[in-house]
Design a protein around this motif. Sequence first.
Motif, short mmCIF file in Angstrom:
data_model
loop_
_atom_site.label_atom_id
_atom_site.label_comp_id
_atom_site.label_asym_id
_atom_site.label_seq_id
_atom_site.Cartn_x
_atom_site.Cartn_y
_atom_site.Cartn_z
N GLN A 43 9.61 -4.62 13.21
CA GLN A 43 10.06 -4.55 11.93
C GLN A 43 9.87 -5.73 10.86
OE1 GLN A 43 14.03 -2.96 12.31
NE2 GLN A 43 13.78 -1.49 10.90
N MET A 44 10.21 -6.82 11.70
CA MET A 44 9.87 -8.09 10.96
C MET A 44 8.64 -8.50 10.36
SD MET A 44 11.73 -10.62 9.64
CE MET A 44 13.19 -10.37 10.43
N THR A 51 12.76 -4.99 16.38
CA THR A 51 13.35 -6.23 15.30
C THR A 51 12.05 -6.87 15.16
OG1 THR A 51 15.40 -6.12 16.32
CG2 THR A 51 14.65 -7.86 14.56
N ILE A 90 18.50 -12.29 13.70
CA ILE A 90 19.16 -10.88 13.79
C ILE A 90 19.42 -10.63 15.36
CG2 ILE A 90 18.72 -8.54 13.77
CD1 ILE A 90 16.46 -9.28 11.71
N PRO A 119 15.92 -3.53 21.52
CA PRO A 119 16.20 -4.23 20.08
C PRO A 119 15.34 -5.44 19.82
CG PRO A 119 18.06 -4.13 21.69
CD PRO A 119 17.07 -3.66 22.45
N GLN A 120 14.66 -6.11 20.71
CA GLN A 120 13.74 -6.97 20.60
C GLN A 120 12.33 -6.31 19.94
OE1 GLN A 120 15.41 -6.63 23.16
NE2 GLN A 120 16.52 -8.57 23.95
N THR A 128 13.01 2.38 10.12
CA THR A 128 13.31 2.08 11.72
C THR A 128 12.77 3.35 12.41
OG1 THR A 128 15.22 0.87 11.04
CG2 THR A 128 14.88 1.41 13.25
N VAL A 165 13.50 -13.57 13.73
CA VAL A 165 14.18 -12.61 14.74
C VAL A 165 15.44 -12.91 15.51
CG1 VAL A 165 13.76 -10.84 16.72
CG2 VAL A 165 11.92 -11.45 14.93
#
Lengths: 143, 143
Positions: free
Chosen positions: A27-28, A24, A48, A20-21, A4, A45
């Motif tokens: 990351q995804m 994430t 999450i 956060p969007q 992260t 997403v």
Amino acid sequence: MESTQDIVKKISDAGLKITPQRVTVLQMLCKLKNHPTADELFAEVSQILPGLSPTTIYNTLDTFVEKGLIKRVKTDADVMRYDAITDHHHHLYCAVSDRMEDYFDPELDRILSDYFNKKQISGFSVSDIRLQLMGDFNENNKN
Amino acid sequence: MESTQDIVKKISDAGLKITPQRVTVLQMLCKLKNHPTADELFAEVSQILPGLSPTTIYNTLDTFVEKGLIKRVKTDADVMRYDAITDHHHHLYCAVSDRMEDYFDPELDRILSDYFNKKQISGFSVSDIRLQLMGDFNENNKN
DNA sequence: AAGTTAGTTTGTAATATTTACAATTTAGAA
DNA sequence: TTCTAAATTGTAAATATTACAAACTAACTT
Ligand SMILES: [Mn+2]
Ligand SMILES: [Mn+2]
Ligand SMILES: [Zn+2]
Ligand SMILES: [Zn+2]
């Protein structure tokens, strides 16, 4: 593999706000190796971050592409797909299953760049050489 | 170059009925070298066949692809494009202008097929090697 | 040459994907 | 903590494509 911390740094280094969007999504995209579509990413997403808007997926992906954090890739099918790997690489692609996998080959890249250094194409200057290797993933040969 | 006779024969040999729509679409696609979209084809063919339905363009193109008379090609942009040239070839592509041109190079093809004959990719059998040469058409250097 | 029919085209409506836009919210600087 | 530009959301619109049923026609049969 991609912590992260790294994700956050990438976004930050691109001059973008950390949300956060965004974290994430990136990351995804790093986790999914299948070059997903916007829709697939939205589904993943959303689990999450419930309440996520599809618009945010499109906005985020466009912004990331613009900043060079990710790349667009296309197949013979109709939908845009996205790739977290920005380093130069090629793709293996099966038109039947619409499956696409990464292919790295420095030796091949050397051969190709040598070739196009010698052979100039009149009226066109090459900046990047992308191969799409069409074929079959031997999904049968699993003994 | 490509006579109406040839066009008609191609369609007929594919086991399809000869219709003005099909003949004109294939003829137009042969004439236009820019790998047009369905929409561009619709505009062009409509001038010759007023009253043409967009659906016919999509149907016709799908049928032609299915029968191997034409090929789909994609760029980084969002829309499907079509190619009357079914012989093996590669593409020069400029992402800025979204311009795409054909590139034939038997010498390169030889090098590549030699390379992939030696170097097997585990879990994947290559049937076709497609290059997309990204770069710029030197549209400035026109003295 | 006329009849027959499967294949083709058309128009309309539906779907899928993506974008536009204004209101609301939020990250991060001050 | 306050402030503001940037980001997100929800809705509606645009774009591209597909589904489908009715009308039409190419080309085979007689
Ligand atoms: Mn689209
Ligand atoms: Mn589409
Ligand atoms: Zn990739
Ligand atoms: Zn081509």
